[in-house]
Design a protein around this motif. Structure first.
Motif, mmCIF file in Angstrom:
data_model
loop_
_atom_site.group_PDB
_atom_site.id
_atom_site.type_symbol
_atom_site.label_atom_id
_atom_site.label_comp_id
_atom_site.label_asym_id
_atom_site.label_seq_id
_atom_site.Cartn_x
_atom_site.Cartn_y
_atom_site.Cartn_z
ATOM 1 N N LEU A 4 9.534 -19.573 -43.287
ATOM 2 C CA LEU A 4 9.151 -18.211 -43.662
ATOM 3 C C LEU A 4 8.066 -17.667 -42.739
ATOM 4 C CD1 LEU A 4 9.042 -18.303 -47.566
ATOM 5 C CD2 LEU A 4 10.517 -16.883 -46.150
ATOM 6 N N PRO A 5 8.149 -16.379 -42.400
ATOM 7 C CA PRO A 5 7.122 -15.784 -41.544
ATOM 8 C C PRO A 5 5.759 -15.768 -42.236
ATOM 9 C CG PRO A 5 9.062 -14.363 -41.698
ATOM 10 C CD PRO A 5 9.218 -15.425 -42.734
ATOM 11 N N ARG A 6 4.723 -15.829 -41.417
ATOM 12 C CA ARG A 6 3.352 -15.697 -41.907
ATOM 13 C C ARG A 6 2.700 -14.411 -41.410
ATOM 14 N NH1 ARG A 6 0.482 -19.619 -43.852
ATOM 15 N NH2 ARG A 6 -1.389 -19.000 -42.674
ATOM 16 N N GLU A 99 3.801 -17.553 -33.234
ATOM 17 C CA GLU A 99 5.159 -18.030 -33.002
ATOM 18 C C GLU A 99 5.999 -17.952 -34.265
ATOM 19 O OE1 GLU A 99 4.990 -21.910 -31.341
ATOM 20 O OE2 GLU A 99 4.023 -21.264 -29.476
ATOM 21 N N GLY A 100 7.313 -17.980 -34.060
ATOM 22 C CA GLY A 100 8.235 -18.011 -35.183
ATOM 23 C C GLY A 100 8.666 -16.625 -35.625
ATOM 24 N N PRO A 101 9.451 -16.566 -36.702
ATOM 25 C CA PRO A 101 9.938 -15.281 -37.192
ATOM 26 C C PRO A 101 8.795 -14.424 -37.728
ATOM 27 C CG PRO A 101 10.447 -17.008 -38.770
ATOM 28 C CD PRO A 101 9.907 -17.690 -37.536
ATOM 29 N N VAL A 102 9.021 -13.109 -37.723
ATOM 30 C CA VAL A 102 8.012 -12.169 -38.211
ATOM 31 C C VAL A 102 8.670 -11.153 -39.139
ATOM 32 C CG1 VAL A 102 6.579 -12.391 -36.149
ATOM 33 C CG2 VAL A 102 8.306 -10.580 -36.249
ATOM 34 N N GLY A 168 13.965 0.032 -42.880
ATOM 35 C CA GLY A 168 12.736 -0.127 -42.104
ATOM 36 C C GLY A 168 11.927 -1.353 -42.449
ATOM 37 N N ALA A 169 12.566 -2.374 -42.996
ATOM 38 C CA ALA A 169 11.902 -3.654 -43.285
ATOM 39 C C ALA A 169 12.858 -4.777 -42.926
ATOM 40 C CB ALA A 169 11.495 -3.739 -44.756
ATOM 41 N N GLN A 170 12.330 -5.831 -42.327
ATOM 42 C CA GLN A 170 13.196 -6.932 -41.909
ATOM 43 C C GLN A 170 12.373 -8.182 -41.651
ATOM 44 O OE1 GLN A 170 14.806 -6.724 -37.881
ATOM 45 N NE2 GLN A 170 13.137 -5.382 -37.231
ATOM 46 N N ILE A 171 13.082 -9.301 -41.518
ATOM 47 C CA ILE A 171 12.564 -10.516 -40.893
ATOM 48 C C ILE A 171 13.362 -10.717 -39.617
ATOM 49 C CG2 ILE A 171 12.335 -13.017 -41.059
ATOM 50 C CD1 ILE A 171 11.945 -12.732 -44.045
ATOM 51 N N LEU A 172 12.669 -11.039 -38.538
ATOM 52 C CA LEU A 172 13.310 -11.113 -37.235
ATOM 53 C C LEU A 172 12.765 -12.285 -36.435
ATOM 54 C CD1 LEU A 172 15.197 -9.421 -35.275
ATOM 55 C CD2 LEU A 172 13.077 -8.454 -34.373
ATOM 56 N N CYS A 173 13.663 -13.008 -35.789
ATOM 57 C CA CYS A 173 13.252 -13.990 -34.784
ATOM 58 C C CYS A 173 13.178 -13.247 -33.452
ATOM 59 C CB CYS A 173 14.263 -15.128 -34.702
ATOM 60 S SG CYS A 173 14.290 -16.182 -36.173
ATOM 61 N N PRO A 174 11.982 -13.110 -32.874
ATOM 62 C CA PRO A 174 11.795 -12.186 -31.754
ATOM 63 C C PRO A 174 11.985 -12.774 -30.368
ATOM 64 C CG PRO A 174 9.669 -12.959 -32.492
ATOM 65 C CD PRO A 174 10.695 -13.639 -33.376
ATOM 66 N N GLU A 175 12.376 -14.038 -30.262
ATOM 67 C CA GLU A 175 12.408 -14.666 -28.947
ATOM 68 C C GLU A 175 13.287 -13.899 -27.957
ATOM 69 O OE1 GLU A 175 13.056 -16.205 -31.768
ATOM 70 O OE2 GLU A 175 11.519 -17.752 -32.041
#
Length: 226
Positions: A4-6, A99-102, A168-175
């Motif tokens: 889970l994102p922090r 690092e990680g998902p946001v 307009g809301a999400q969790i995303l892996c940004p790499e």
């Protein structure tokens, strides 16, 4: 592993041109709805969800936003010299986000019902899920006209077109942002890659949502939350 994102990126750098005279002397995130600035409505959601690190990007009238947020433990990603849109803005802020998902959240909307960030966290699976977008059906949408953005298949994967609106809301892996050569670009560029890979998913919000990106949206939002 869910991982889970922090951290959360709160987008607040836009010009707010649809707000016309209301943004002549202030940035859109400081426009008040029901006595509270739009950005504070958004930050209330992050507080409720227990997000450890919040980053806000600023550009237009950024000094006012910086002053409004002072002393609240919020990191600022300064785009004063050049506005970078959502994709470029998120990439610039990654050193502050870690690092990680946001999580990412737009600052020009008001919600009712379940906390959207908690909904995303509950549905996030990690693994092959590289993006999880919060979506709304037509009956949940206030203050916005036009067609939807996405469809969902039986597995919850998104595709372009359909009657579901991105809220307009999400969790995303940004790499994957680092593979885009432009400096200024929309997150749609990364979504298109993830949709093609089958790693972009969606979940339906349990409640109402109002677009407050235009003057009429203020009254609509206030009536919605009254």
């Amino acid at each position: 592993m869910r991982n889970l994102p922090r951290s959360l990126m709160l987008f607040a750098a836009g010009f707010g041109t649809r707000m016309a005279a209301l943004t002549a002397h202030q940035p859109k995130p400081l426009i008040k709805v029901a006595g509270r600035a739009l950005i504070d409505h958004a930050l209330n959601l992050t507080d409720e969800a227990g997000i450890a690190q919040v980053v806000v990007n600023i550009h237009y009238r950024g000094d006012q936003l910086r002053e409004h947020l002072a002393g609240r433990g919020i990191a600022i990603s300064d785009e004063t010299d050049r506005i970078l849109e959502t994709g470029g803005g998120l990439r610039k802020a990654l050193p502050l986000l870690g690092e990680g998902p946001v999580y990412t959240l737009n600052s020009d909307a008001v919600w009712t019902g379940a906390n959207p960030l908690r909904e995303l966290g509950a549905a996030w699976e990690g693994g092959e899920m590289r993006a999880l977008l919060l979506l709304g059906r037509a009956g949940q949408i206030r203050g916005r006209r036009g067609a939807g953005d996405f469809s969902l298949d039986e597995a919850g994967r998104i595709s372009r077109g359909g009657d579901l609106t991105y809220l307009g809301a999400q969790i995303l892996c940004p790499e994957g942002l680092h593979d885009i050569p432009e400096d200024v670009f929309s997150l749609n560029r990364l979504w298109d890659v993830q949709i093609a890979e089958g790693t972009a998913f969606g979940v339906i919000h349990e409640g109402l949502w109002c677009d407050v990106g235009h003057p009429e949206g203020i009254q609509i939002a206030e009536e919605m939350i009254a």
